[in-house]
Design a protein around this motif. Structure first.
Motif, PDB file in Angstrom:
ATOM      1  N   CYS A 191       0.807  -1.231   0.000  1.00  0.00           N
ATOM      2  CA  CYS A 191       0.000   0.000   0.000  1.00  0.00           C
ATOM      3  C   CYS A 191       0.839   1.278   0.000  1.00  0.00           C
ATOM      4  CB  CYS A 191      -0.967  -0.001   1.187  1.00  0.00           C
ATOM      5  SG  CYS A 191      -0.178   0.232   2.792  1.00  0.00           S
ATOM      6  N   ASP A 192       2.156   1.137  -0.077  1.00  0.00           N
ATOM      7  CA  ASP A 192       3.076   2.278  -0.147  1.00  0.00           C
ATOM      8  C   ASP A 192       3.137   3.111   1.131  1.00  0.00           C
ATOM      9  OD1 ASP A 192       3.757   1.582  -2.782  1.00  0.00           O
ATOM     10  OD2 ASP A 192       2.083   2.755  -3.579  1.00  0.00           O
ATOM     11  N   SER A 193       2.707   2.561   2.259  1.00  0.00           N
ATOM     12  CA  SER A 193       2.829   3.283   3.523  1.00  0.00           C
ATOM     13  C   SER A 193       4.292   3.377   3.935  1.00  0.00           C
ATOM     14  CB  SER A 193       2.052   2.572   4.630  1.00  0.00           C
ATOM     15  OG  SER A 193       0.666   2.747   4.472  1.00  0.00           O
ATOM     16  N   HIS A 194       4.665   4.547   4.443  1.00  0.00           N
ATOM     17  CA  HIS A 194       6.007   4.739   4.991  1.00  0.00           C
ATOM     18  C   HIS A 194       6.092   3.965   6.298  1.00  0.00           C
ATOM     19  CE1 HIS A 194       9.633   6.763   6.411  1.00  0.00           C
ATOM     20  NE2 HIS A 194       8.992   6.996   7.558  1.00  0.00           N
ATOM     21  N   LEU A 195       7.140   3.153   6.443  1.00  0.00           N
ATOM     22  CA  LEU A 195       7.342   2.362   7.653  1.00  0.00           C
ATOM     23  C   LEU A 195       8.463   2.925   8.516  1.00  0.00           C
ATOM     24  CD1 LEU A 195       7.108  -1.166   5.985  1.00  0.00           C
ATOM     25  CD2 LEU A 195       5.278   0.079   7.182  1.00  0.00           C
ATOM     26  N   GLY A 196       9.567   3.288   7.911  1.00  0.00           N
ATOM     27  CA  GLY A 196      10.735   3.772   8.638  1.00  0.00           C
ATOM     28  C   GLY A 196      11.950   3.734   7.735  1.00  0.00           C
ATOM     29  N   HIS A 197      13.084   3.300   8.306  1.00  0.00           N
ATOM     30  CA  HIS A 197      14.334   3.235   7.545  1.00  0.00           C
ATOM     31  C   HIS A 197      15.085   1.960   7.900  1.00  0.00           C
ATOM     32  CE1 HIS A 197      13.303   7.525   7.407  1.00  0.00           C
ATOM     33  NE2 HIS A 197      13.930   7.512   6.244  1.00  0.00           N
ATOM     34  N   VAL A 198      15.987   1.548   7.026  1.00  0.00           N
ATOM     35  CA  VAL A 198      16.835   0.384   7.295  1.00  0.00           C
ATOM     36  C   VAL A 198      18.287   0.841   7.279  1.00  0.00           C
ATOM     37  CG1 VAL A 198      16.888  -0.383   4.867  1.00  0.00           C
ATOM     38  CG2 VAL A 198      17.327  -2.022   6.708  1.00  0.00           C
ATOM     39  N   PHE A 199      19.060   0.304   8.253  1.00  0.00           N
ATOM     40  CA  PHE A 199      20.458   0.675   8.420  1.00  0.00           C
ATOM     41  C   PHE A 199      21.323  -0.588   8.463  1.00  0.00           C
ATOM     42  CE2 PHE A 199      17.779   3.852  10.452  1.00  0.00           C
ATOM     43  CZ  PHE A 199      18.219   5.022   9.861  1.00  0.00           C
ATOM     44  N   PRO A 200      22.574  -0.483   8.045  1.00  0.00           N
ATOM     45  CA  PRO A 200      23.462  -1.658   8.004  1.00  0.00           C
ATOM     46  C   PRO A 200      24.207  -1.895   9.324  1.00  0.00           C
ATOM     47  CG  PRO A 200      24.568   0.178   6.979  1.00  0.00           C
ATOM     48  CD  PRO A 200      23.188   0.669   7.376  1.00  0.00           C
ATOM     49  N   ASP A 201      23.547  -1.664  10.447  1.00  0.00           N
ATOM     50  CA  ASP A 201      24.212  -1.820  11.744  1.00  0.00           C
ATOM     51  C   ASP A 201      23.444  -2.755  12.686  1.00  0.00           C
ATOM     52  OD1 ASP A 201      22.008  -0.260  12.382  1.00  0.00           O
ATOM     53  OD2 ASP A 201      23.175   1.436  13.144  1.00  0.00           O
ATOM     54  N   GLY A 202      22.752  -3.724  12.111  1.00  0.00           N
ATOM     55  CA  GLY A 202      21.973  -4.667  12.904  1.00  0.00           C
ATOM     56  C   GLY A 202      22.757  -5.920  13.251  1.00  0.00           C
ATOM     57  N   PRO A 203      22.106  -6.816  13.973  1.00  0.00           N
ATOM     58  CA  PRO A 203      22.772  -8.051  14.406  1.00  0.00           C
ATOM     59  C   PRO A 203      22.776  -9.116  13.314  1.00  0.00           C
ATOM     60  CG  PRO A 203      20.531  -8.039  15.192  1.00  0.00           C
ATOM     61  CD  PRO A 203      20.751  -6.715  14.500  1.00  0.00           C
ATOM     62  N   PRO A 204      23.543 -10.185  13.528  1.00  0.00           N
ATOM     63  CA  PRO A 204      23.457 -11.343  12.635  1.00  0.00           C
ATOM     64  C   PRO A 204      22.049 -11.929  12.727  1.00  0.00           C
ATOM     65  CG  PRO A 204      25.396 -11.498  14.059  1.00  0.00           C
ATOM     66  CD  PRO A 204      24.567 -10.353  14.555  1.00  0.00           C
ATOM     67  N   PRO A 205      21.548 -12.601  11.744  1.00  0.00           N
ATOM     68  CA  PRO A 205      22.307 -13.054  10.585  1.00  0.00           C
ATOM     69  C   PRO A 205      22.341 -12.067   9.424  1.00  0.00           C
ATOM     70  CG  PRO A 205      20.139 -14.055  10.541  1.00  0.00           C
ATOM     71  CD  PRO A 205      20.215 -13.231  11.811  1.00  0.00           C
ATOM     72  N   THR A 206      21.526 -10.998   9.459  1.00  0.00           N
ATOM     73  CA  THR A 206      21.458 -10.112   8.296  1.00  0.00           C
ATOM     74  C   THR A 206      22.366  -8.896   8.405  1.00  0.00           C
ATOM     75  OG1 THR A 206      19.649  -8.787   9.204  1.00  0.00           O
ATOM     76  CG2 THR A 206      19.043 -10.759   7.902  1.00  0.00           C
ATOM     77  N   GLY A 207      22.668  -8.458   9.621  1.00  0.00           N
ATOM     78  CA  GLY A 207      23.429  -7.235   9.803  1.00  0.00           C
ATOM     79  C   GLY A 207      22.606  -5.984   9.547  1.00  0.00           C
ATOM     80  N   LEU A 208      21.285  -6.155   9.428  1.00  0.00           N
ATOM     81  CA  LEU A 208      20.405  -5.025   9.135  1.00  0.00           C
ATOM     82  C   LEU A 208      19.587  -4.638  10.366  1.00  0.00           C
ATOM     83  CD1 LEU A 208      19.099  -6.149   5.633  1.00  0.00           C
ATOM     84  CD2 LEU A 208      20.899  -4.473   6.135  1.00  0.00           C
ATOM     85  N   ARG A 209      19.218  -3.347  10.408  1.00  0.00           N
ATOM     86  CA  ARG A 209      18.320  -2.841  11.444  1.00  0.00           C
ATOM     87  C   ARG A 209      17.184  -2.108  10.755  1.00  0.00           C
ATOM     88  NH1 ARG A 209      18.388   2.424  14.178  1.00  0.00           N
ATOM     89  NH2 ARG A 209      20.436   2.711  13.210  1.00  0.00           N
ATOM     90  N   TYR A 210      16.034  -2.770  10.675  1.00  0.00           N
ATOM     91  CA  TYR A 210      14.828  -2.133  10.168  1.00  0.00           C
ATOM     92  C   TYR A 210      14.246  -1.345  11.326  1.00  0.00           C
ATOM     93  CZ  TYR A 210      15.021  -4.992   5.951  1.00  0.00           C
ATOM     94  OH  TYR A 210      15.390  -5.569   4.774  1.00  0.00           O
TER      95      TYR A 210
END
Length: 132
Positions: free
Chosen positions: A99-118
């Motif tokens: 639906c194209d709703s804004h959720l937030g942002h994703v950053f490359p400083d998250g934990p394993p296994p992805t290393g991402l922080r949504y």
């Protein structure tokens, strides 16, 4: 997955003014004020606009940033990423791909296994606890 489209009037009727500001106008709630930033109840976080399941509680972690944070969406096809150059920064915006709703942002400083922080606004989601 079928796209959900509504008029501005329909979005305003469905969402609270705060939800509308975040989800439809790309706003951000203040850190440590959202309903889900420190929730640890098992369940599913859904898009406030269309109800699409976006994040599961077993991917949620405490990033210390004041917003609900997840290391992976339930299905990557349900979220879309776009470059956001607002506020003098370059960030990666996360939107509901249905639906194209804004959720937030994703950053490359998250934990394993992805290393991402949504980093997702509580106002962009609803929560469905796991049945007891």
């Amino acid at each position: 997955m079928q796209k959900v489209t509504k008029t501005d009037a329909q979005w305003r009727e469905q969402l609270t003014p705060e939800q509308y500001y975040v989800a439809r106008q790309k706003g951000t709630e203040r850190a440590f004020t959202g309903e889900y930033w420190n929730t640890s109840t098992p369940g599913i976080y859904r898009c406030v606009g269309c109800g699409t399941p976006l994040f599961a509680s077993d991917t949620k972690f405490d990033a210390g940033c004041g917003w609900p944070s997840y290391f992976d969406p339930i299905d990557p096809a349900r979220v879309r990423e776009e470059t956001d150059t607002s506020h003098g920064m370059v960030r990666t915006e996360v939107l509901c791909n249905i639906c194209d709703s804004h959720l937030g942002h994703v950053f490359p400083d998250g934990p394993p296994p992805t290393g991402l922080r949504y980093c997702i606004n509580s106002l962009s989601m609803t929560f469905e606890p796991d049945p007891a």
